[in-house]
Design an enzyme around this catalytic site. Sequence first.
Site, PDB file in Angstrom:
ATOM      1  N   CYS A 113       0.713  -1.020  -0.082  1.00 60.79           N
ATOM      2  CA  CYS A 113      -0.284  -0.103   0.221  1.00 60.79           C
ATOM      3  C   CYS A 113       0.946   1.867   0.057  1.00 60.79           C
ATOM      4  O   CYS A 113       2.261   1.228  -0.761  1.00 60.79           O
ATOM      5  CB  CYS A 113      -0.719  -0.170   0.777  1.00 60.79           C
ATOM      6  SG  CYS A 113      -0.217  -0.023   2.971  1.00 60.79           S
ATOM      7  N   ARG A 128      -3.590  -0.371   5.305  1.00 57.69           N
ATOM      8  CA  ARG A 128      -4.065  -1.942   5.005  1.00 57.69           C
ATOM      9  C   ARG A 128      -3.129  -3.165   4.538  1.00 57.69           C
ATOM     10  O   ARG A 128      -3.761  -3.893   5.120  1.00 57.69           O
ATOM     11  CB  ARG A 128      -4.527  -0.731   3.178  1.00 57.69           C
ATOM     12  CG  ARG A 128      -5.222  -0.543   3.371  1.00 57.69           C
ATOM     13  CD  ARG A 128      -5.504   0.542   2.405  1.00 57.69           C
ATOM     14  NE  ARG A 128      -4.527   1.643   1.740  1.00 57.69           N
ATOM     15  CZ  ARG A 128      -3.934   2.098   0.694  1.00 57.69           C
ATOM     16  NH1 ARG A 128      -5.075   2.512  -0.307  1.00 57.69           N
ATOM     17  NH2 ARG A 128      -3.144   3.213   0.712  1.00 57.69           N
ATOM     18  N   ASP A 146      -8.079   3.265   1.217  1.00 55.06           N
ATOM     19  CA  ASP A 146      -7.234   4.116   2.064  1.00 55.06           C
ATOM     20  C   ASP A 146      -7.722   4.753   3.261  1.00 55.06           C
ATOM     21  O   ASP A 146      -8.627   5.944   3.333  1.00 55.06           O
ATOM     22  CB  ASP A 146      -6.337   5.650   1.447  1.00 55.06           C
ATOM     23  CG  ASP A 146      -5.099   5.775   2.634  1.00 55.06           C
ATOM     24  OD1 ASP A 146      -5.231   5.182   3.835  1.00 55.06           O
ATOM     25  OD2 ASP A 146      -4.635   6.428   1.923  1.00 55.06           O
TER      26      ASP A 146
HETATM   27  P1  4NP Z   1      -1.607   2.546   4.393  1.00 51.63           P
HETATM   28  O1  4NP Z   1      -2.314   4.400   5.400  1.00 51.63           O
HETATM   29  O2  4NP Z   1      -1.283   3.442   2.809  1.00 51.63           O
HETATM   30  O3  4NP Z   1      -2.880   1.729   4.194  1.00 51.63           O
HETATM   31  O4  4NP Z   1      -0.900   2.757   5.065  1.00 51.63           O
HETATM   32  C1  4NP Z   1      -1.618   5.260   4.715  1.00 51.63           C
HETATM   33  C2  4NP Z   1      -0.805   6.103   6.255  1.00 51.63           C
HETATM   34  C3  4NP Z   1      -0.234   6.574   5.830  1.00 51.63           C
HETATM   35  C4  4NP Z   1       0.119   7.804   4.914  1.00 51.63           C
HETATM   36  C5  4NP Z   1      -0.831   7.658   4.011  1.00 51.63           C
HETATM   37  C6  4NP Z   1      -1.527   6.246   3.983  1.00 51.63           C
HETATM   38  N1  4NP Z   1       0.531   9.134   5.102  1.00 51.63           N
HETATM   39  O5  4NP Z   1       0.448   9.761   4.226  1.00 51.63           O
HETATM   40  O6  4NP Z   1       1.688   9.085   6.067  1.00 51.63           O
END
Ligand code: 4NP
Length: 162
Positions: free
Chosen positions: A8, A14, A128
Amino acid sequence: MYAIALVCLGNICRSPMAHVVLEARLHDAGLDDQVAVASSGTGGWHTGEAMDSRAAKVLSGHSYDPSRHVAEHFTTDWYAEHDLILAMDDSNYADIIDLAPTVAEQSKVRMFRDFDPEATAGDNEVPDPWYGGREGFERVLAMIERTTDGLIAQIPDLINPA
Ligand code: 4NP
């Protein structure tokens, strides 16, 4: 070992949730000696960190163990180390494809929800949940569990293609 990478953006919500669920279900199916699972994020901001506390709480609430996660960063090297690379959303998919060492190796990359029996052409991403509340994380977990069951059913064909 057949190696699956779940990818991800941040590797704190995720793909770590999918990582924990897939490992648990591979164990239940007696396939954990044949399939290895890893996860990473296309962005490196959270490398070395534990899972997001909301993701961890939802996993714990459903009897999974979120405690061992350490965030990793997806790099070109992951292509050589994995047989199947599964992207959570379209933007992760495009970023992973951009890092392929060869055009041939791009065929290792698929959408995670390709294995979701309820996915459609217009609904094939894991959204997300980062900016939402607990409800979004619960929805994402249900989607991940359903998709993981579909993936587990395909493991024999993935390991030994016809
Ligand atoms: P993930 O969610 O891609 O599902 O782990 C996110 C976690 C952090 C960030 C973006 C999406 N971020 O911008 O820090």
